[in-house]
Scaffold this active site. Structure first.
Site, short mmCIF file in Angstrom:
data_model
loop_
_atom_site.label_atom_id
_atom_site.label_comp_id
_atom_site.label_asym_id
_atom_site.label_seq_id
_atom_site.Cartn_x
_atom_site.Cartn_y
_atom_site.Cartn_z
N SER A 75 56.74 6.61 59.05
CA SER A 75 55.72 5.67 59.54
C SER A 75 55.86 4.27 58.97
O SER A 75 55.18 3.35 59.45
CB SER A 75 54.32 6.20 59.23
N ASP A 84 43.94 8.61 72.16
CA ASP A 84 44.86 9.55 71.52
C ASP A 84 44.26 10.95 71.50
O ASP A 84 43.31 11.22 70.76
CB ASP A 84 45.14 9.08 70.08
N ASP A 111 50.77 14.52 67.11
CA ASP A 111 50.30 13.53 66.16
C ASP A 111 49.98 14.27 64.86
O ASP A 111 49.76 15.49 64.87
CB ASP A 111 49.04 12.84 66.69
N HIS A 158 43.21 10.52 67.17
CA HIS A 158 42.46 9.44 66.50
C HIS A 158 41.45 8.77 67.42
O HIS A 158 40.82 7.78 67.04
CB HIS A 158 43.43 8.36 66.00
N CYS A 173 48.76 6.18 63.54
CA CYS A 173 48.68 7.02 64.73
C CYS A 173 50.06 7.19 65.37
O CYS A 173 50.67 6.22 65.85
CB CYS A 173 47.71 6.39 65.74
#
Length: 687
Positions: free
Chosen positions: A330, A354, A367, A373, A386
């Site tokens: 990430s 999401d 996810d 989220h 996310c």
């Protein structure tokens, strides 16, 4: 009458013989005179030189190797002199093994000394002087010298030895020196004559790290001595000498106290960290864990130590900061968001709903948060990390557009740091895949392979050094500098200093409004996002991004469970950050291998680094121990001031480096006297 004629004939014959003999004698004397003229007149200078050479030995004087010191003057690599017991095989009159047995009765010679000598004997020529014992005590020297007559071809010599006072600390960036091997000797034959001459008598060169990269700077200039020798080759008197010039001193940009702190914070965990000044490219800390002791290699590493280092599953000899390849996880998302803004594919306000996954064909890309989220715009996508947001963005961008936009940040390219052996990593594209694979079906790019690239997984594979450089570019709004470990080179003879790596590269164009959005989100990560706990109570505002990258692919219907996986197969913890947020003075990228969440195991290390660099604070021993266990996001107890922590004092370079070396090369007739990948695995969720 007949008798008179016979007499005249005999006299005539005699005169002819006499003339012939005289001519022959004259011819011989002429040849002798010509030869003498040739030798005494025509070849006078040449033969005089040869005669002098038989009487005079020219002995190279190997220079003191230059020092390596940190930015505060702490000596990290130095030299000391010691006696060695050496054997010249061509001069040994008896069998080698029985003679070594006799030496062993006189001096302690361990099995590892014998093994090292045999290895050197296989790699060297018979007329070279090879060490059988090193670092002799004065008592051992005296004991051997009393029995020296029994061992022709064996002698005690004074040698310079390299020493790394900090032991294992910073071993991957310092490197080490070692004896020149056959392959290196062959390579040296390609050097120009001047350089070859400068290495006469040199037995050791840099093998790794800065010792290798700055070999020519550190080596110095070889001097010489002319000595008159006896028929037996022993030195009688010194005729003249030209002192050697010591090697230059390398002043690093690295802060050794910070370096040691980071290595302590890692504890027994594996990983890599690079901290640099984003405005200059100066590397402040360059860590690869686990480390090794470079002193083991100076005198020739023994078999057991080499096997332990080389066969360890932890790979302590791998320079993870320079050669370890990792999916960025990430930590890649801020750069993906910037690409989305630059290409017009996203605006800051544009968002998605999401559900906790992204469907592509019949494959579900999960996810990290079960149930998703909710509504996610660009700010929330970075602050709360996310995955789904970036699955969608990657699908819309396509692999080649991503590669085109991310390349200017240095992903998948050599940074040009002043260390040899750097790897490029992989910035995926369709052209890259065609070059990387041979079979046509492997060369084809599949649309599904693009999705996981958005969260820093898939074929993405970079070094921590590349991540740090990319973050530095982002932190400074586009400034691009070559990372460098050496701050300046000091000529210790003339006391001049030459700066290194000051010229910046062409900046990366980033629109201010785009940069402002990404910076705001990165600050949000440390204020209200995934790493907020680690920076609770900090006396500065920082910006960062956590990451967790999968090492192995998890099946679609399975959930990741670290407890059920082998330790070396668990997720990597990553983190990138800079501070202060409004005027960055330090940028950090790090990975803790197989440690899990970046917020729990990587961000706390960065917090202590920023406290040290910006606030002059050093964590307590209890806090360091807790960070090693991943149990202390924020400091457990108030940190100490650096001034209150005991460190080894820095030694001025001028106090350690002599003006010139006085140690003759091996084989000299001078009498003994005092001498001054981590592999990348595709796919998976990222947090």
């Amino acid at each position: 009458m007949t008798e008179i004629k016979d007499l005249e004939r005999e006299l005539s014959r005699f005169r002819g013989r006499l003339v012939a003999a005289a001519l022959f004698v004259l011819l011989c004397f002429g040849l002798l005179a010509a030869r003498l003229t040739w030798l005494q007149v025509v070849r006078h200078e040449e033969l005089q030189t040869q005669a002098e050479a038989n009487r005079i030995a020219v002995v190279p004087i190997v220079p003191n190797r230059g020092l390596i010191v940190d930015r505060n003057g702490l000596v990290l690599a130095t030299n000391y002199s010691a006696y060695t017991l050496e054997i010249t095989p061509s001069k040994v009159e008896a069998e080698l093994d029985p003679m070594i047995d006799q030496l062993g009765a006189l001096l302690e010679i361990q099995p590892r000394d014998r093994r090292r000598f045999k290895r050197l004997l296989e790699e060297s020529k018979s007329f070279e002087s090879l060490p059988i014992r090193t670092k002799l005590t004065d008592e051992e020297v005296a004991r051997f010298m009393a029995q020296r007559f029994r061992f022709p071809g064996v002698d005690v010599r004074a040698r310079l030895f390299r020493n790394y006072p900090e032991g294992e600390a910073a071993s991957h960036l310092l490197g080490y020196i070692g004896r020149i091997n056959a392959k290196e000797k062959a390579a040296m034959e390609e050097w120009d004559e001047e350089t070859q001459g400068n290495y006469r008598g040199t037995d050791y060169i840099g093998k790794l790290g800065l010792e290798q990269s700055y070999e020519r700077e550190l080596h110095g200039i070889t001097g010489f001595e002319e000595v008159e020798t006896s028929a037996g080759g022993r030195a009688v008197r010194r005729l003249r000498s030209h002192p050697s010039t010591p090697g230059n001193t390398l002043v690093l940009s690295v802060d050794m106290r910070l370096q040691q702190l980071v290595e302590r914070l890692y504890g027994d965990r594996r990983g890599a960290l690079v901290a640099l000044d984003p405005h200059t490219g100066e590397v402040l800390s360059f860590v690869s864990k686990p480390t090794f002791d470079p002193n083991l290699f100076v005198d020739g590493i023994d078999v057991d130590s080499w096997r332990e280092l080389n066969e360890s599953i932890d790979k302590p000899l791998l320079n993870r900061a320079l050669r370890g390849l990792y999916p960025p996880g990430s930590t890649y998302k801020p750069f993906m968001a910037l690409v989305g803004l630059a290409t017009g594919k996203r605006t800051p306000q544009q968002g998605i709903s999401d559900p906790g996954y992204f469907m592509f064909g019949n494959h579900r890309f999960r996810d990290d948060k079960e149930g998703g989220h909710g509504w996610v715009d660009m700010y929330r996508s970075i602050v709360h990390s996310c995955d789904t947001y970036y699955y969608v963005l990657a699908s819309e961008l396509g692999v080649d557009l991503m590669a085109e936009q991310l390349a200017p940040f240095g992903f998948g390219q050599l940074t040009g740091i002043d260390l040899e052996g750097e790897v490029k990593g992989i910035l995926p594209s369709t052209s890259w895949k065609k070059r990387a694979y041979r079979k046509p079906e492997q060369q084809r790019w599949y649309a599904g392979e693009t999705i996981s690239l958005g969260i820093g997984q898939g074929y993405n594979s970079y070094t921590v050094l590349q991540m740090a450089q990319a973050l530095g570019i982002l932190a400074t709004g586009g400034e691009r500098h070559k990372p460098h470990l050496v701050r300046e080179v000091v000529d210790v003879v003339h006391n001049t200093r030459r700066p290194v790596g000051k010229e910046p590269f062409e900046p990366v164009p980033i629109k201010p409004e785009h940069l402002a959005e990404i910076r705001r989100a990165l600050v949000g990560v440390n204020v209200e996002g995934t790493s907020a706990t680690a920076f609770r109570g900090a006396g500065y505002t920082s910006a960062g991004k956590t990451g967790t990258a999968q090492v192995v692919t998890i099946k679609q219907n399975e959930k990741y469970n670290a407890a059920k996986m082998a330790e070396h197969l668990r997720d990597h913890a990553l983190y990138v950050a800079y501070a202060p947020a409004d005027n960055p003075k330090i940028a950090v990228a790090l990975v803790v291998e197989n440690a899990g969440f970046g917020a729990q195991n990587a961000a706390p290390i960065a917090r202590r680094i920023f406290d040290y660099w910006l606030m002059g604070l050093y964590p307590t021993e209890e806090d360091i121990a807790a960070v090693q266990q991943g149990q202390a996001p924020a400091p457990l107890k108030p940190p100490r001031r650096i001034a209150d922590v005991a460190f080894r004092s820095a030694v001025p370079a001028s106090a350690v480096v002599p003006a010139a070396a006085s140690v003759p090369a091996a084989g000299s007739p001078i009498a003994v006297g005092p001498v001054g990948a981590v592999g990348r695995q595709p796919a998976g969720a990222s947090r």
